[in-house]
Design an enzyme around this catalytic site. Structure first.
Site, PDB file in Angstrom:
ATOM      1  N   HIS A 167      -8.302  -5.070   0.022  1.00 27.87           N
ATOM      2  CA  HIS A 167      -7.062  -4.376   0.342  1.00 27.87           C
ATOM      3  C   HIS A 167      -6.512  -4.837   1.695  1.00 27.87           C
ATOM      4  O   HIS A 167      -7.264  -5.143   2.612  1.00 27.87           O
ATOM      5  CB  HIS A 167      -7.325  -2.865   0.381  1.00 27.87           C
ATOM      6  CG  HIS A 167      -6.086  -2.044   0.443  1.00 27.87           C
ATOM      7  ND1 HIS A 167      -5.310  -1.774  -0.666  1.00 27.87           N
ATOM      8  CD2 HIS A 167      -5.480  -1.414   1.486  1.00 27.87           C
ATOM      9  CE1 HIS A 167      -4.287  -1.009  -0.315  1.00 27.87           C
ATOM     10  NE2 HIS A 167      -4.363  -0.783   0.986  1.00 27.87           N
ATOM     11  N   ASP A 198     -10.389  -3.920  -4.682  1.00 22.11           N
ATOM     12  CA  ASP A 198      -9.529  -2.884  -4.098  1.00 22.11           C
ATOM     13  C   ASP A 198      -9.610  -1.646  -4.980  1.00 22.11           C
ATOM     14  O   ASP A 198      -9.385  -1.747  -6.193  1.00 22.11           O
ATOM     15  CB  ASP A 198      -8.085  -3.391  -4.037  1.00 22.11           C
ATOM     16  CG  ASP A 198      -7.113  -2.403  -3.427  1.00 22.11           C
ATOM     17  OD1 ASP A 198      -7.527  -1.289  -3.042  1.00 22.11           O
ATOM     18  OD2 ASP A 198      -5.917  -2.750  -3.330  1.00 22.11           O
ATOM     19  N   SER A 221       0.829  -1.197   0.000  1.00 20.93           N
ATOM     20  CA  SER A 221       0.000   0.000   0.000  1.00 20.93           C
ATOM     21  C   SER A 221       0.872   1.259   0.000  1.00 20.93           C
ATOM     22  O   SER A 221       1.658   1.446  -0.927  1.00 20.93           O
ATOM     23  CB  SER A 221      -0.965  -0.036   1.185  1.00 20.93           C
ATOM     24  OG  SER A 221      -1.992   0.906   1.028  1.00 20.93           O
TER      25      SER A 221
END
Length: 313
Positions: free
Chosen positions: A285, A255, A159
């Site tokens: 996610h 996501d 991320s």
């Protein structure tokens, strides 16, 4: 495909445990992230050795945690992954990603140096990115002290940590002291803007564990100047990717960040950079941090292990 049963269960459990009055305070968000990591994360793998120390940075000492696969390093140093945790530049720490880093260390037989970079809003852009560079500089200046084989050095993250890794790899192009062997990008957040400017953001920007409102909140905390199209903050906008190392890019079906990760992987391939791309279906996610509860997250880490072995052994 629709959400798998494990991902749906995680979302339902999160909804049940969510506070009645959600807080926007960073301290509360960080506490919730730590609890979520404990609830869904992997059981800690045994590794050869764990060492914690600090590296000097412009904003003060940067804590790192080095996971080593054996008590005695090889003479040339370990193949090493410098890892930057996710969390929107606001949450996450060495403990939230402890299980993930231990898994990669144990199964890929690499040293993992996890970096506790400064978080927003206390430290805004480019603090996290500058801390990453300070760690790389310290390692390249004294590889023996850090037990690192510079010919087998990889950067990576999930991320927001993937954002940091790409930016660091790009800043390293042309250096005389190190040539990175790879970059490991797990569902990277490459474009700070939360605008619904892709199909994945439009289709999965609500009720899938990461929503556009949260992205907006984190982006505002990290870069309140709103310079979100600056390639140093949003590497999606880098015009020239030539010179970046071979890459592993993981995207997730449900996501909002799926499309930007996949477009970036395609651009890498178009510019002649070796890319291993995987999309993980039916999940959400941060599944790698929740690999104790979501099988797709574990499959992602297993694929990352195989790629790491090929990249640095």
């Amino acid at each position: 495909m629709g959400l798998d049963s494990q991902s749906r269960h995680v979302l339902e459990q999160d909804a049940r445990l969510a506070p009645k009055e959600p807080s926007l305070l960073p301290a509360d968000l960080r506490a919730q992230t730590r609890e979520r990591s404990k609830r869904y994360g992997l059981a800690p793998e045994k590794v050869g050795r764990v060492e914690e120390y600090a590296i000097a940075g412009e904003g003060g000492d940067i804590a790192v945690r080095a996971y080593q696969p054996a008590e005695t390093p090889p003479e040339t140093g370990y193949p090493t992954l410098i890892y930057f945790h996710g969390g929107g530049f606001v949450v996450g720490d060495l403990d939230t990603h402890d299980g993930l880093c231990r898994f990669l260390c144990h199964h890929a037989e690499v040293q993992v140096i996890a970096v506790d970079y400064r978080l927003a809003p206390e430290a805004i852009f480019p603090a996290a990115h500058d801390d990453a560079l300070a760690v790389l500089d310290a390692i390249t200046m004294a590889p023996v002290d850090h037990q690192v084989d510079l010919s087998r050095l990889i950067v990576g993250g999930d991320s927001a940590g993937g954002n940091i890794a790409v930016t660091l790899a790009h800043r390293s192009i042309g250096r005389d002291d190190v040539m990175l062997a790879g970059q490991l990008l797990l569902y990277p957040w490459l474009k700070l803007s939360p605008a619904p400017d892709s199909p994945s953001k439009r289709h999965f920007g609500e009720r899938n564990g990461l929503d556009l409102a949260s992205l907006n909140q984190f982006a505002l905390m990290y870069d309140p100047r709103l310079n979100w199209e600056n390639p140093k903050a949003s590497p999606f906008f880098l015009s020239d990717l030539w010179g970046l190392p071979p890459s592993f890019v993981a995207s997730i079906e449900h996501d909002p960040l799926c499309d930007e990760a996949e477009v970036f992987a395609m651009r890498l391939a178009q510019q002649g950079i070796g890319v291993t791309w995987r999309r993980y279906l039916g999940t959400i996610h941060s599944c790698a941090v929740m690999a104790g509860a979501i099988d797709q997250g574990r499959y992602m880490l297993e694929d990352a292990v195989q790629w790491l072995r090929g990249a640095c052994h």
